[in-house]
Scaffold this active site. Structure first.
Site, PDB file in Angstrom:
ATOM      1  CG  HIS A   1       1.592  -9.628   2.311  1.00 13.84           C
ATOM      2  ND1 HIS A   1       2.282 -10.711   2.787  1.00 13.84           N
ATOM      3  CD2 HIS A   1       0.295  -9.846   2.645  1.00 13.84           C
ATOM      4  CE1 HIS A   1       1.447 -11.562   3.361  1.00 13.84           C
ATOM      5  NE2 HIS A   1       0.235 -11.058   3.289  1.00 13.84           N
TER       6      HIS A   1
ATOM      7  CG  ASP B   1      10.418  -5.896  -1.203  1.00 12.95           C
ATOM      8  OD1 ASP B   1       9.197  -6.141  -1.166  1.00 12.95           O
ATOM      9  OD2 ASP B   1      11.232  -6.550  -1.883  1.00 12.95           O
TER      10      ASP B   1
HETATM   11  O1  F6P Z   1       2.736  -7.424  -1.388  1.00 13.52           O
HETATM   12  C1  F6P Z   1       3.619  -8.106  -2.065  1.00 13.52           C
HETATM   13  C2  F6P Z   1       3.007  -9.139  -2.959  1.00 13.52           C
HETATM   14  O2  F6P Z   1       1.769  -9.625  -2.548  1.00 13.52           O
HETATM   15  C3  F6P Z   1       3.978 -10.257  -3.087  1.00 13.52           C
HETATM   16  O3  F6P Z   1       3.753 -11.269  -2.225  1.00 13.52           O
HETATM   17  C4  F6P Z   1       3.816 -10.642  -4.504  1.00 13.52           C
HETATM   18  O4  F6P Z   1       5.095 -10.830  -4.968  1.00 13.52           O
HETATM   19  C5  F6P Z   1       3.152  -9.487  -5.165  1.00 13.52           C
HETATM   20  O5  F6P Z   1       2.802  -8.575  -4.210  1.00 13.52           O
HETATM   21  C6  F6P Z   1       1.916  -9.855  -5.928  1.00 13.52           C
HETATM   22  O6  F6P Z   1       2.274 -10.220  -7.169  1.00 13.52           O
HETATM   23  P1  F6P Z   1       1.204 -10.552  -8.279  1.00 13.52           P
HETATM   24  O7  F6P Z   1       0.765  -9.258  -8.849  1.00 13.52           O
HETATM   25  O8  F6P Z   1       1.948 -11.385  -9.238  1.00 13.52           O
HETATM   26  O9  F6P Z   1       0.115 -11.312  -7.604  1.00 13.52           O
END
Ligand code: F6P
Length: 460
Positions: A161, A369
């Site tokens: 992601h 991003d």
């Molecule tokens: O890759 C991006 C992501 O998975 C988002 O979907 C999310 O905002 C973040 O990274 C993970 O965040 P967290 O550390 O709060 O799980």
């Protein structure tokens, strides 16, 4: 715990972050997976979000409609090395083109591999013969290879992601080959954009000696796998409907009345250095400096729920932003006008979509991003008769699809200030034309299309 009859051919989604029922899902992955599983049904496996004395002493099961949640706790030490450490202080900065922030603590990688092994052990016990397994994100890169070691022969897909930087940057990762080669244990590796796919293929060909065949098929030793571009979408219709209905909610009415007719610029981001927030605040300050006409006629609402707050870089950015917001308000505010409203809280999606609909400008300017679903949600939330304008970083994956946004370089303060000025003054006809073109993309490539195309490719 209730017992659910065993089924074959399920979808198993695996991700570190699991959005349990009734929790507000922050971040794109959790919201997208929630939507995908609610439609398709299946099992969601991951971290419970809790710290316990011991990692994975038990697996917690919860059933909600078509979704079975199975989660494990992490010990403090595992959490610190795996999540705060290797995932968020080593991989995250590197994947977001920030090698200067990479932490080279070797204990972090050991903790990361240890937790992945525990995930593999607990998950292997839940897998049934025809299940398709869909593993998500940088926290769990080696999971398929560890499942294979435990005899799991199912189809396993991986989706990243985040962005994937070029090979020249990836080699800055400690023991990069040992880690990245494990991607070959998947049947399918998906990324958001063609740029990320090029980086993946370049890395495998030049750093591991993999052979690249037509159709993005790769061969490394005896393993063959596919790679592909699958830009994640949102539940476009549901977001549009929620936004249209949100007008009567108290928080929306409160926001609207507090604006007293001023134009609203909105930004919504996890509080993360990859989101370009200091640069965004500077660009807004530049707009106010250049355009005294807009004083008292505009208000910028930045919602930034704190994230990973035990990681020092995240504490630092929080301090920087408090200082900047205070400074801008100190310089420009009037007794009856606050130029920046800076809010460190998260809100339910229903409320956010109402906020988006009331904003003349959506300001989404990450430095890097993977996709950025806020950009898509902002567009889907607009009133078709009077849509707002999206100002979008060209370094967000979303810029590949939403090219009718005003695309900017987020580091270029003047360019972002220009785009804000243009967005605030844009005539209705142009706004409608740009919005329609973006909405067509979002309607075509929504969350269901994304899930179906990834799973179809995985099961092929
Ligand atoms: O890759 C991006 C992501 O998975 C988002 O979907 C999310 O905002 C973040 O990274 C993970 O965040 P967290 O550390 O709060 O799980």
């Amino acid at each position: 715990m209730s017992v659910v009859p065993s089924r074959t051919g399920r979808l198993i989604v695996v991700s570190n972050r699991v959005a349990l029922p009734k929790q507000t899902a922050t971040g794109g992955l959790a919201s997208a997976m929630r939507a995908a599983l609610q439609e398709a049904g299946g099992l969601w496996f991951g971290w419970s979000g809790k710290i316990a004395g011991e990692t994975a002493a038990t697996v917690h099961h919860l059933y909600d409609g078509p979704v079975h949640y199975a989660t494990i706790d992490l010990s403090r030490d595992d959490h610190d090395h795996f999540y705060d450490g290797f995932a968020n202080r080593t991989l995250w900065p590197l994947l977001h083109y920030r090698p200067d922030l990479v932490d080279y603590n070797r204990g972090h990688l050991d903790g990361y591999l240890r937790v992945n092994r525990v995930f593999a052990e607990r998950l292997a016990a839940l897998v049934e013969q025809d299940d398709a397994i869909w593993i998500n994100d940088y926290h769990l890169i080696p999971l398929a290879s560890m499942l294979r070691e435990r005899g799991v022969r199912n189809r396993i897909g991986f989706f990243l992601h985040t962005p994937l930087p070029p090979a020249g940057l990836l080699i800055a990762l400690p023991r990069h080959r040992e880690l990245l080669e494990t991607l070959a244990a998947y049947d399918l590796v998906g990324v958001h954009t063609a740029r990320d796919l090029r980086a993946l293929e370049e890395y495998f060909v030049h750093e591991t000696g993999a052979r690249l065949r037509g159709g993005h098929r790769l061969r490394l030793g005896h393993r063959r796998f596919h790679a592909g571009v699958f830009p994640i979408g949102i539940d476009t219709r549901q977001v549009a409907e929620a936004a249209a209905k949100a007008g009567t909610l108290d928080p929306i009415e409160d926001l609207r009345s507090s604006l007293e007719g001023r134009a609203l610029i909105i930004g919504v981001d996890r509080l993360d250095y990859s989101k370009g927030l200091p640069q965004r605040f500077d660009a807004y300050a530049r707009l106010l400096e250049r355009m005294p006409d807009w004083h008292r006629r505009v208000s910028f609402l930045q919602i930034a729920p704190p994230s990973r707050s035990t990681v020092p870089e995240y504490r630092q950015i929080r301090r920087d932003l408090e200082r900047k917001a205070g400074h801008i308000n100190g310089v420009y505010a009037a007794p009856d006008w606050v130029p920046i409203r800076y809010v460190n809280k998260s809100f339910p999606h229903s409320v956010l979509s109402g906020y988006y609909r009331n904003a003349k400008v959506g300001l989404v300017t990450p430095m890097r991003d993977g996709m950025n679903l806020v950009a898509k949600e902002y567009v889907a939330s607009q009133n078709p008769e009077d849509p707002g304008v999206l100002v979008l970083s060209r370094f967000a994956g979303a810029a590949q699809e939403l090219d009718e946004a005003l695309l900017v370089n987020p580091a270029d303060t003047e360019e972002v200030a220009d785009a804000l000025e243009r967005a605030l003054a844009m005539p209705l006809e142009e706004r409608k034309m740009r919005w329609r073109a973006m909405m067509d993309v979002l309607e075509r490539q929504d969350i269901t299309a994304w899930r179906r195309s990834f799973l179809a490719a995985l099961r092929e």
